[in-house]
Write a protein that holds these residues in place. Structure first.
Motif, PDB file in Angstrom:
ATOM      1  N   ARG A  57      -2.709   4.606  29.234  1.00 61.01           N
ATOM      2  CA  ARG A  57      -2.904   5.423  28.040  1.00 61.01           C
ATOM      3  C   ARG A  57      -3.358   4.527  26.892  1.00 61.01           C
ATOM      4  O   ARG A  57      -2.571   4.188  26.006  1.00 61.01           O
ATOM      5  CB  ARG A  57      -1.628   6.175  27.675  1.00 61.01           C
ATOM      6  CG  ARG A  57      -1.116   7.095  28.778  1.00 61.01           C
ATOM      7  CD  ARG A  57      -0.008   7.999  28.293  1.00 61.01           C
ATOM      8  NE  ARG A  57      -0.472   8.989  27.358  1.00 61.01           N
ATOM      9  CZ  ARG A  57      -1.065  10.136  27.689  1.00 61.01           C
ATOM     10  NH1 ARG A  57      -1.287  10.412  28.973  1.00 61.01           N
ATOM     11  NH2 ARG A  57      -1.447  10.995  26.772  1.00 61.01           N
ATOM     12  N   SER A  59      -4.587   2.974  23.524  1.00 61.69           N
ATOM     13  CA  SER A  59      -4.467   3.418  22.139  1.00 61.69           C
ATOM     14  C   SER A  59      -4.356   2.203  21.240  1.00 61.69           C
ATOM     15  O   SER A  59      -3.739   1.196  21.604  1.00 61.69           O
ATOM     16  CB  SER A  59      -3.228   4.311  21.964  1.00 61.69           C
ATOM     17  OG  SER A  59      -2.953   4.544  20.594  1.00 61.69           O
ATOM     18  N   TYR A  62      -0.808   1.175  20.694  1.00 62.99           N
ATOM     19  CA  TYR A  62      -0.115   0.352  21.687  1.00 62.99           C
ATOM     20  C   TYR A  62      -0.120  -1.102  21.233  1.00 62.99           C
ATOM     21  O   TYR A  62       0.851  -1.835  21.429  1.00 62.99           O
ATOM     22  CB  TYR A  62      -0.807   0.483  23.046  1.00 62.99           C
ATOM     23  CG  TYR A  62      -0.010  -0.107  24.193  1.00 62.99           C
ATOM     24  CD1 TYR A  62       0.858   0.700  24.927  1.00 62.99           C
ATOM     25  CD2 TYR A  62      -0.122  -1.449  24.535  1.00 62.99           C
ATOM     26  CE1 TYR A  62       1.591   0.176  25.981  1.00 62.99           C
ATOM     27  CE2 TYR A  62       0.602  -1.983  25.582  1.00 62.99           C
ATOM     28  CZ  TYR A  62       1.463  -1.160  26.297  1.00 62.99           C
ATOM     29  OH  TYR A  62       2.203  -1.699  27.334  1.00 62.99           O
ATOM     30  N   LEU A 113      -8.834   9.167  20.293  1.00 64.14           N
ATOM     31  CA  LEU A 113      -8.238   8.804  21.581  1.00 64.14           C
ATOM     32  C   LEU A 113      -6.897   8.111  21.380  1.00 64.14           C
ATOM     33  O   LEU A 113      -5.942   8.354  22.134  1.00 64.14           O
ATOM     34  CB  LEU A 113      -9.196   7.893  22.352  1.00 64.14           C
ATOM     35  CG  LEU A 113      -8.700   7.352  23.695  1.00 64.14           C
ATOM     36  CD1 LEU A 113      -8.635   8.474  24.731  1.00 64.14           C
ATOM     37  CD2 LEU A 113      -9.609   6.227  24.199  1.00 64.14           C
ATOM     38  N   SER A 114      -6.796   7.283  20.352  1.00 65.40           N
ATOM     39  CA  SER A 114      -5.544   6.584  20.071  1.00 65.40           C
ATOM     40  C   SER A 114      -4.428   7.562  19.747  1.00 65.40           C
ATOM     41  O   SER A 114      -3.284   7.382  20.187  1.00 65.40           O
ATOM     42  CB  SER A 114      -5.742   5.599  18.911  1.00 65.40           C
ATOM     43  OG  SER A 114      -6.588   4.536  19.279  1.00 65.40           O
ATOM     44  N   ASN A 117      -3.459   9.667  23.123  1.00 64.82           N
ATOM     45  CA  ASN A 117      -2.742   8.907  24.148  1.00 64.82           C
ATOM     46  C   ASN A 117      -1.368   8.439  23.690  1.00 64.82           C
ATOM     47  O   ASN A 117      -0.505   8.160  24.522  1.00 64.82           O
ATOM     48  CB  ASN A 117      -3.577   7.710  24.602  1.00 64.82           C
ATOM     49  CG  ASN A 117      -4.619   8.100  25.625  1.00 64.82           C
ATOM     50  OD1 ASN A 117      -4.559   9.174  26.221  1.00 64.82           O
ATOM     51  ND2 ASN A 117      -5.608   7.238  25.839  1.00 64.82           N
ATOM     52  N   ALA A 118      -1.148   8.338  22.388  1.00 63.42           N
ATOM     53  CA  ALA A 118       0.153   7.888  21.874  1.00 63.42           C
ATOM     54  C   ALA A 118       1.020   9.034  21.377  1.00 63.42           C
ATOM     55  O   ALA A 118       2.192   8.834  21.077  1.00 63.42           O
ATOM     56  CB  ALA A 118      -0.046   6.871  20.748  1.00 63.42           C
TER      57      ALA A 118
END
Length: 488
Positions: A57, A59, A62, A113-114, A117-118
């Protein structure tokens, strides 16, 4: 060309509309992500870091799991969306317009997207993947005075097809009421967040509901094949889809699902069709640059390869809806309302300032921005804005146990703390100071009949089903720890 000549105007309208959806999405992230999934959120971002790998995932969060990074990314996304909305790349001369456009749309895609996915369960909706898939393809549309690659428009139609046809298939395979044409008798009352028109739509005749259910099947199962037909058939299919999605927007709050589907339907038109019905003209566009054509073909090959699993899923008897098959959400499977709930349950969260609880304790309810609580409150129109907490409360209310929603006890604890971030997600906080106790009660809601509403003014009638969380103080939450609560 398959759909006639000219797509400059189609691209121009598509990009502006998609930029508006991105703007809404980043505004939602800026105002809601931190209290939901930030450092001290209902599902803290450290939980995402601990339970996923960057490869699984990816991001930015992350790498930098902080509220400061979240805020910077969200407001940067807002600024970039505004640039796209006003068509900033088109201000540049042609040799630079397309590269600038690609950089702009790629930046928005990476930032969003970050968040997806988070965002954990608060970002687990099909329209998140659809925005990412659509946004990725938008990178390769070009800008300025050059024509867009036609293959990218076909890929956008392919997203639209999977969205609509997948939704149609999962309905036929799912709830029996879709096959006997009775689902719409329940849908308007039990949908996640009804809007002001939902009550009126619910009270239409059974014949009307059966007819609209049949129409749903036609638009989702037959019309999508015409997206790839020559003009004007493709445009007529797109117009039917827009009309269908418009009706869903008028009668419900589904975040930007319907609006984004309408944006995708723009790709079924051509400049010739648009100029025939709109008081606008399309400029003569230069040929698509060779490098953009090559990139578009490469993207098409990638999409074909990544479409294998989504297509297998769509054709499977065990079809899953709203699933991503790659960590970048490039090609996904979609679908909605494979089953329809017959009863509507709601969680009513209340607090009291009294330290000692008795049968005479006065409890005051927290009001939310979208979900029903007060039976006299008219349902609100909030879409295409997305109220993520309200949506998750709808899911939580389906189960009689709060253990299935690990963020819920933390929500109650934050109400006891008077947390400003969480309170900002609510419509009304009935307390000047944090309460001493909170509780959650589960109710069954139903729409009032026209006669009941005329007599009482209420939009809802409700019946208490049982306790969801018994009265708890902040000390009790802290003493029992995060894993064990006195919940039922």
């Amino acid at each position: 060309m398959w759909h006639g000549e000219g797509y400059w105007l189609v691209r121009f309208l598509f990009q502006r509309a998609l930029a508006l959806i991105y703007l809404l999405a980043f505004l939602v992230a800026a105002t809601q992500f931190r209290p939901l999934a930030g450092e001290d959120g209902l599902l803290p971002i450290d939980r995402y870091v601990e339970h996923a790998t960057f490869r699984e995932r990816p991001s930015l969060f992350y790498l930098v799991p902080s509220d400061r990074a979240i805020g910077l990314a969200a407001w940067s996304g807002v600024a970039l969306s505004l640039l796209a909305l006003v068509g900033a790349p088109y201000w540049l001369p042609d040799p630079y317009a397309t590269p600038a456009s690609m950089a702009l749309w790629a930046s928005m895609w990476l930032l969003y997207l970050s968040f997806v996915n988070a965002g954990q369960v608060f970002y687990g909706y099909g329209w998140e993947s659809m925005l990412l898939e659509t946004g990725f393809l938008a990178v390769f549309l070009g800008a300025g005075g050059v024509s867009p690659p036609f293959v990218v428009l076909l890929l956008l139609q392919w997203v639209l097809f999977r969205n609509m046809f997948g939704a149609g298939l999962i309905k036929l395979r799912g709830d029996e009421c879709w096959r006997d044409l009775s689902c719409m008798e329940y849908h308007y009352e039990t949908q996640p967040i009804p809007n002001p028109v939902s009550w009126f739509a619910h009270h239409r005749s059974k014949a009307f509901h059966r007819l609209e259910t049949l129409g749903n099947h036609v638009v989702e199962l037959a019309v999508p094949f015409l997206y790839f037909a020559p003009q004007p058939a493709a445009a007529l299919a797109g117009a039917a889809t827009i009309g269908f999605q418009g009706w869903l927007m008028v009668t419900g709050n589904f975040a930007w699902l319907n609006a984004l589907t309408i944006v995708l339907a723009i790709a079924t038109f051509s400049d010739g069709v648009l100029t025939a019905f709109l008081p606008i003209t399309a400029p003569a566009a230069a040929p698509t640059p060779l490098y953009l054509e090559v990139l578009a073909i490469a993207v098409a090959l990638l999409v074909v390869g990544l479409s294998v699993y989504p297509v297998k899923n769509m054709l499977s008897e065990r079809q899953a809806m709203n699933s991503a098959f790659d960590p970048l959400h490039l090609v996904n499977t979609y679908g909605a309302f494979g089953s329809i709930t017959r009863d509507r349950y709601e969680l009513v969260i209340e607090g009291t300032t009294e330290e000692e609880l008795t049968d005479d304790t006065e409890w005051r309810a927290y009001e939310f921005k979208g979900k029903p609580t007060d039976p006299e409150q008219r349902p609100r129109q909030v879409a295409p804005y997305h109220l993520r907490l309200d949506w998750q409360l709808w899911f939580a209310a389906m189960s009689p146990s709060p253990y299935r929603s690990p963020w819920f006890p933390r929500l109650l604890a934050k109400l006891l703390e008077g947390d400003d971030g969480v309170l900002g997600l609510l419509a009304e906080n009935p307390f000047d100071e944090p309460p001493e106790h909170v509780r959650a009660t589960r109710y069954r809601y139903r729409y009032t009949t026209p006669e009941e509403r005329a007599e009482t003014g209420r939009w809802w009638e409700r019946e208490r089903v049982g306790s969801y969380v018994q009265p708890m103080s902040l000390d009790e939450f802290e003493d029992r720890g995060p894993q064990r609560r006195r919940l039922r």
